[in-house]
Design a protein around this motif. Structure first.
Motif, PDB file in Angstrom:
ATOM      1  N   VAL A  10     -69.224  22.557 111.558  1.00  0.00           N
ATOM      2  CA  VAL A  10     -69.904  23.620 110.811  1.00  0.00           C
ATOM      3  C   VAL A  10     -69.314  23.700 109.407  1.00  0.00           C
ATOM      4  O   VAL A  10     -68.177  24.126 109.227  1.00  0.00           O
ATOM      5  CB  VAL A  10     -69.774  24.984 111.516  1.00  0.00           C
ATOM      6  CG1 VAL A  10     -70.409  26.086 110.675  1.00  0.00           C
ATOM      7  CG2 VAL A  10     -70.411  24.923 112.895  1.00  0.00           C
ATOM      8  N   GLY A  11     -70.075  23.271 108.418  1.00  0.00           N
ATOM      9  CA  GLY A  11     -69.648  23.358 107.028  1.00  0.00           C
ATOM     10  C   GLY A  11     -70.234  24.593 106.365  1.00  0.00           C
ATOM     11  O   GLY A  11     -70.842  25.452 107.017  1.00  0.00           O
ATOM     12  N   ARG A  12     -70.077  24.671 105.070  1.00  0.00           N
ATOM     13  CA  ARG A  12     -70.554  25.855 104.333  1.00  0.00           C
ATOM     14  C   ARG A  12     -72.073  25.998 104.434  1.00  0.00           C
ATOM     15  O   ARG A  12     -72.584  27.100 104.609  1.00  0.00           O
ATOM     16  CB  ARG A  12     -70.126  25.768 102.871  1.00  0.00           C
ATOM     17  CG  ARG A  12     -70.482  27.033 102.071  1.00  0.00           C
ATOM     18  CD  ARG A  12     -69.996  26.966 100.643  1.00  0.00           C
ATOM     19  NE  ARG A  12     -70.338  28.176  99.912  1.00  0.00           N
ATOM     20  CZ  ARG A  12     -69.606  29.282  99.874  1.00  0.00           C
ATOM     21  NH1 ARG A  12     -68.461  29.324 100.534  1.00  0.00           N
ATOM     22  NH2 ARG A  12     -69.994  30.350  99.179  1.00  0.00           N
ATOM     23  N   LYS A  13     -72.791  24.878 104.341  1.00  0.00           N
ATOM     24  CA  LYS A  13     -74.249  24.962 104.396  1.00  0.00           C
ATOM     25  C   LYS A  13     -74.702  25.510 105.747  1.00  0.00           C
ATOM     26  O   LYS A  13     -75.550  26.411 105.811  1.00  0.00           O
ATOM     27  CB  LYS A  13     -74.889  23.596 104.148  1.00  0.00           C
ATOM     28  CG  LYS A  13     -76.412  23.661 104.042  1.00  0.00           C
ATOM     29  CD  LYS A  13     -77.027  22.285 103.884  1.00  0.00           C
ATOM     30  CE  LYS A  13     -77.184  21.617 105.223  1.00  0.00           C
ATOM     31  NZ  LYS A  13     -78.002  20.384 105.171  1.00  0.00           N
ATOM     32  N   THR A  14     -74.145  24.977 106.831  1.00  0.00           N
ATOM     33  CA  THR A  14     -74.504  25.463 108.166  1.00  0.00           C
ATOM     34  C   THR A  14     -74.172  26.946 108.314  1.00  0.00           C
ATOM     35  O   THR A  14     -74.975  27.733 108.827  1.00  0.00           O
ATOM     36  CB  THR A  14     -73.767  24.649 109.249  1.00  0.00           C
ATOM     37  OG1 THR A  14     -74.181  23.288 109.169  1.00  0.00           O
ATOM     38  CG2 THR A  14     -74.071  25.184 110.645  1.00  0.00           C
ATOM     39  N   ALA A  15     -72.988  27.327 107.850  1.00  0.00           N
ATOM     40  CA  ALA A  15     -72.588  28.735 107.941  1.00  0.00           C
ATOM     41  C   ALA A  15     -73.562  29.621 107.165  1.00  0.00           C
ATOM     42  O   ALA A  15     -73.961  30.691 107.647  1.00  0.00           O
ATOM     43  CB  ALA A  15     -71.171  28.913 107.401  1.00  0.00           C
ATOM     44  N   ASN A  16     -73.967  29.181 105.982  1.00  0.00           N
ATOM     45  CA  ASN A  16     -74.888  29.983 105.178  1.00  0.00           C
ATOM     46  C   ASN A  16     -76.257  30.112 105.838  1.00  0.00           C
ATOM     47  O   ASN A  16     -76.896  31.165 105.763  1.00  0.00           O
ATOM     48  CB  ASN A  16     -75.033  29.375 103.781  1.00  0.00           C
ATOM     49  CG  ASN A  16     -73.865  29.706 102.873  1.00  0.00           C
ATOM     50  OD1 ASN A  16     -73.031  30.547 103.202  1.00  0.00           O
ATOM     51  ND2 ASN A  16     -73.799  29.054 101.731  1.00  0.00           N
TER      52      ASN A  16
ATOM     53  N   VAL B 289     -78.569  23.801 113.710  1.00  0.00           N
ATOM     54  CA  VAL B 289     -78.246  23.489 112.319  1.00  0.00           C
ATOM     55  C   VAL B 289     -77.175  22.397 112.255  1.00  0.00           C
ATOM     56  O   VAL B 289     -77.251  21.485 111.433  1.00  0.00           O
ATOM     57  CB  VAL B 289     -77.798  24.742 111.548  1.00  0.00           C
ATOM     58  CG1 VAL B 289     -77.465  24.380 110.101  1.00  0.00           C
ATOM     59  CG2 VAL B 289     -78.883  25.801 111.567  1.00  0.00           C
ATOM     60  N   ALA B 290     -76.178  22.473 113.131  1.00  0.00           N
ATOM     61  CA  ALA B 290     -75.147  21.437 113.168  1.00  0.00           C
ATOM     62  C   ALA B 290     -75.750  20.070 113.501  1.00  0.00           C
ATOM     63  O   ALA B 290     -75.347  19.045 112.943  1.00  0.00           O
ATOM     64  CB  ALA B 290     -74.060  21.805 114.171  1.00  0.00           C
ATOM     65  N   LEU B 291     -76.728  20.051 114.390  1.00  0.00           N
ATOM     66  CA  LEU B 291     -77.371  18.788 114.768  1.00  0.00           C
ATOM     67  C   LEU B 291     -78.287  18.255 113.678  1.00  0.00           C
ATOM     68  O   LEU B 291     -78.611  17.063 113.658  1.00  0.00           O
ATOM     69  CB  LEU B 291     -78.182  18.979 116.055  1.00  0.00           C
ATOM     70  CG  LEU B 291     -77.404  19.269 117.336  1.00  0.00           C
ATOM     71  CD1 LEU B 291     -78.366  19.527 118.490  1.00  0.00           C
ATOM     72  CD2 LEU B 291     -76.459  18.130 117.676  1.00  0.00           C
ATOM     73  N   SER B 292     -78.713  19.121 112.763  1.00  0.00           N
ATOM     74  CA  SER B 292     -79.720  18.726 111.776  1.00  0.00           C
ATOM     75  C   SER B 292     -79.170  17.935 110.601  1.00  0.00           C
ATOM     76  O   SER B 292     -79.940  17.427 109.789  1.00  0.00           O
ATOM     77  CB  SER B 292     -80.458  19.967 111.254  1.00  0.00           C
ATOM     78  OG  SER B 292     -79.623  20.738 110.398  1.00  0.00           O
TER      79      SER B 292
END
Length: 217
Positions: free
Chosen positions: A124-130, A43-46
């Motif tokens: 890792v932002g909020r979107k990645t965490a979610n 997700v971080a790479l995406s």
């Protein structure tokens, strides 16, 4: 500033998500992963990259580095070679090494299950965490990307001026029983049907419930 239109009525929301559920009872994310750690990395790479492009790069990467310690052993240079085809790969590689080190040193090599701890990881932002909270732990977290932002506003399922407002609108307006999979249904709908330039309204299973004025034939 023009006032936002109100969200669709509750009964309309329920019908929309009932149709999504009937069509795809268990929607899945398209990023390939084998455990919570590889999901975080994928997700971080995406960010600013396609899922298909990330998957192509990570198949070989995850074959040799599917834990934080293995990623550290691979090192920055080795990681960079694997993800060179992904946009912003140099900065992303640094973040992946940094977050892997934190996971090893502060979390015993395990991915934490709290949003605050996830967001404390580099890259890792909020979107990645979610995404991680939803896909791995089954939390009803809403990861709003460009597809969900567009669909939320275009259909009035979740109108909002920014991604945070759309996230809150989903939480406030989508019936509780559909919260778990809401973000996947909306992402897939935006990616394949309610596309940006010429939405495929003729093939849309919620076209009769959607107030979008510029429907295509």
């Amino acid at each position: 500033m023009a006032k936002l239109p109100p969200p669709l009525p509750y009964n309309t929301q329920r019908e929309i998500f009932a149709r999504f559920q009937a069509a795809e009872p268990e929607p899945k994310g398209e990023l390939e992963h084998v455990n919570a750690y590889t999901l975080v990395v994928a997700v971080a790479l995406s960010a600013q990259a396609t899922d298909a492009g990330v998957n192509k790069a990570t198949r070989g990467l995850f074959a040799v580095a599917d834990t934080p310690q293995k990623m550290l052993d691979l090192g920055l240079e080795g990681l960079t070679e694997h993800i060179r085809t992904i946009g912003l790969y140099r900065n992303k590689a640094k973040n992946v090494i940094a977050l892997s080190r934190i996971l090893v040193e502060e979390h015993g090599g395990e991915v934490p299950s709290s949003r605050a701890a996830l967001q404390a990881l580099p890259g890792v932002g909020r979107k990645t965490a979610n995404v991680v909270l939803n896909m791995w732990w089954g939390h009803p977290a809403q990861a709003v990307d460009t597809h969900i932002f567009r669909v939320g506003n275009r259909t009035r399922i979740a109108p909002g001026r920014d991604v945070d407002a759309v996230e809150r609108a989903i939480e406030d307006n989508v019936p509780a029983e559909y919260q778990r999979h809401a973000h996947h249904w909306l992402i897939l709908h935006g990616r394949y049907t309610c596309i940006a330039r010429r939405p495929k309204c003729g093939a849309c299973l919620i076209a009769d419930l959607c107030p979008y004025e510029d429907k295509t034939v």
